[in-house]
Design a protein around this motif. Structure first.
Motif, short mmCIF file in Angstrom:
data_model
loop_
_atom_site.label_atom_id
_atom_site.label_comp_id
_atom_site.label_asym_id
_atom_site.label_seq_id
_atom_site.Cartn_x
_atom_site.Cartn_y
_atom_site.Cartn_z
N ALA A 106 47.66 45.71 33.28
CA ALA A 106 47.30 44.33 33.63
C ALA A 106 47.23 43.44 32.40
CB ALA A 106 45.97 44.31 34.38
N ILE A 107 46.75 43.99 31.29
CA ILE A 107 46.68 43.21 30.05
C ILE A 107 48.09 42.84 29.59
CG2 ILE A 107 46.10 43.34 27.58
CD1 ILE A 107 43.58 44.92 28.41
N SER A 108 49.01 43.81 29.65
CA SER A 108 50.38 43.50 29.23
C SER A 108 51.05 42.53 30.20
CB SER A 108 51.20 44.78 29.07
OG SER A 108 51.39 45.40 30.31
N GLU A 109 50.78 42.65 31.50
CA GLU A 109 51.37 41.75 32.49
C GLU A 109 50.87 40.32 32.32
OE1 GLU A 109 50.43 43.34 36.35
OE2 GLU A 109 51.85 44.99 36.15
N THR A 110 49.57 40.17 32.04
CA THR A 110 49.00 38.83 31.93
C THR A 110 49.16 38.25 30.53
OG1 THR A 110 46.80 39.71 31.39
CG2 THR A 110 47.25 39.23 33.72
N GLY A 111 49.45 39.08 29.56
CA GLY A 111 49.60 38.62 28.20
C GLY A 111 48.28 38.24 27.56
N ALA A 112 47.19 38.75 28.10
CA ALA A 112 45.86 38.44 27.58
C ALA A 112 45.67 39.09 26.21
CB ALA A 112 44.79 38.93 28.54
N SER A 113 44.97 38.36 25.34
CA SER A 113 44.77 38.90 24.00
C SER A 113 43.34 38.74 23.49
CB SER A 113 45.73 38.22 23.02
OG SER A 113 45.50 36.83 23.03
N SER A 114 42.50 38.05 24.24
CA SER A 114 41.13 37.87 23.79
C SER A 114 40.18 37.95 24.98
CB SER A 114 40.96 36.51 23.11
OG SER A 114 41.09 35.47 24.07
N LYS A 115 38.89 38.08 24.68
CA LYS A 115 37.89 38.17 25.74
C LYS A 115 37.83 36.89 26.57
CE LYS A 115 34.81 41.70 24.03
NZ LYS A 115 33.45 42.13 23.80
N LYS A 120 41.45 36.56 33.79
CA LYS A 120 42.83 36.78 34.21
C LYS A 120 43.09 38.26 34.44
CE LYS A 120 45.22 34.16 31.09
NZ LYS A 120 46.42 33.84 30.32
N VAL A 121 42.63 39.07 33.51
CA VAL A 121 42.85 40.51 33.59
C VAL A 121 42.07 41.10 34.77
CG1 VAL A 121 42.64 42.72 32.38
CG2 VAL A 121 43.28 40.66 31.11
N MET A 122 40.81 40.69 34.91
CA MET A 122 39.98 41.21 36.01
C MET A 122 40.60 40.86 37.36
SD MET A 122 37.37 42.94 34.88
CE MET A 122 36.21 42.98 36.23
N SER A 123 41.11 39.64 37.50
CA SER A 123 41.70 39.25 38.79
C SER A 123 43.01 40.00 39.06
CB SER A 123 41.92 37.73 38.86
OG SER A 123 42.81 37.30 37.87
N ALA A 124 43.66 40.49 38.02
CA ALA A 124 44.86 41.31 38.21
C ALA A 124 44.51 42.76 38.53
CB ALA A 124 45.73 41.25 36.95
N VAL A 125 43.41 43.25 37.96
CA VAL A 125 43.04 44.66 38.12
C VAL A 125 42.31 44.92 39.44
CG1 VAL A 125 41.60 46.53 37.19
CG2 VAL A 125 42.93 45.11 35.64
N MET A 126 41.36 44.07 39.79
CA MET A 126 40.48 44.36 40.92
C MET A 126 41.21 44.63 42.25
SD MET A 126 37.66 44.95 39.61
CE MET A 126 36.61 45.20 41.03
N PRO A 127 42.24 43.86 42.61
CA PRO A 127 42.93 44.18 43.87
C PRO A 127 43.59 45.57 43.85
CG PRO A 127 43.52 41.98 43.14
CD PRO A 127 42.74 42.62 42.03
N LYS A 128 44.00 46.02 42.67
CA LYS A 128 44.66 47.33 42.55
C LYS A 128 43.69 48.49 42.69
CE LYS A 128 48.26 45.53 39.52
NZ LYS A 128 48.82 45.52 38.17
N VAL A 129 42.42 48.26 42.33
CA VAL A 129 41.45 49.36 42.33
C VAL A 129 40.38 49.19 43.41
CG1 VAL A 129 41.77 49.81 39.88
CG2 VAL A 129 39.93 48.31 40.61
N LYS A 130 40.53 48.21 44.26
CA LYS A 130 39.53 47.87 45.26
C LYS A 130 39.05 49.11 46.04
CE LYS A 130 38.49 44.51 48.67
NZ LYS A 130 38.47 43.11 48.48
N GLY A 131 37.75 49.36 45.95
CA GLY A 131 37.16 50.48 46.67
C GLY A 131 37.38 51.83 46.02
N ARG A 132 38.21 51.88 44.99
CA ARG A 132 38.52 53.16 44.36
C ARG A 132 37.98 53.26 42.95
NH1 ARG A 132 44.34 54.44 44.34
NH2 ARG A 132 44.57 52.34 43.57
N ALA A 133 37.34 52.17 42.47
CA ALA A 133 36.74 52.20 41.13
C ALA A 133 35.59 51.20 41.11
CB ALA A 133 37.77 51.85 40.07
N ASP A 134 34.56 51.52 40.37
CA ASP A 134 33.39 50.67 40.26
C ASP A 134 33.73 49.45 39.39
OD1 ASP A 134 30.65 50.03 40.62
OD2 ASP A 134 30.23 50.79 38.60
#
Length: 147
Positions: A106-115, A120-134
């Motif tokens: 997700a970091i590489s997809e969004t091109g995020a580089s700082s906190k 952006k990164v959280m919104s890309a990751v959360m749908p992928k892990v929904k219900g399967r990761a805290d």
């Protein structure tokens, strides 16, 4: 077998086995799912069921944290047992390594580089892990990889 059928079957089994705590917890889960279906006005999809289950897990973890802080061991034990029963219906959880890979991707997809770009990164990751990761694990891993 869908989730409601599984819950009904487990309710019957808990009644037969006289497992009062398990029965109460399963009934609470079933009620939450049915209430959500009524609220939305349709039968829940598998993803919506996972959302309800995730909410139930989060509520119990929050309660557990508060009861531990207050020193209420009687309630801590009860909530831990409930949490175990709810987690039986959750999809299999991802390992920390699997979540780390998803975060890196997700970091590489969004091109995020700082906190500052953590959202952006959280919104890309959360749908992928929904219900399967805290969510707190995901948050921690995103922070680690952005710093």
């Amino acid at each position: 077998m869908n989730l409601l059928e599984r819950l009904n079957s487990d309710i019957k089994q808990a009644m037969k086995n006289k497992e009062k705590d398990k029965l109460t917890t399963i009934r609470m889960i079933k009620a939450s799912i049915q209430n959500e279906a009524i609220k939305l006005g349709h039968d829940l999809s598998e993803e919506e069921e996972v959302t309800v289950l995730s909410r139930e897990v989060k509520q119990r973890k929050d309660s557990l944290h508060e009861f531990e802080k207050a020193g209420r061991e009687d309630l801590v034990d009860k909530i831990r047992a409930e949490l175990q029963y709810v987690e039986l219906y959750m999809p299999e959880q991802l390992s920390e390594e699997e979540v780390t890979e998803i975060v890196k991707q997700a970091i590489s997809e969004t091109g995020a580089s700082s906190k500052a770009e953590m959202g952006k990164v959280m919104s890309a990751v959360m749908p992928k892990v929904k219900g399967r990761a805290d969510g707190s694990l995901v948050n921690k891993l995103v922070q680690q990889h952005l710093s």
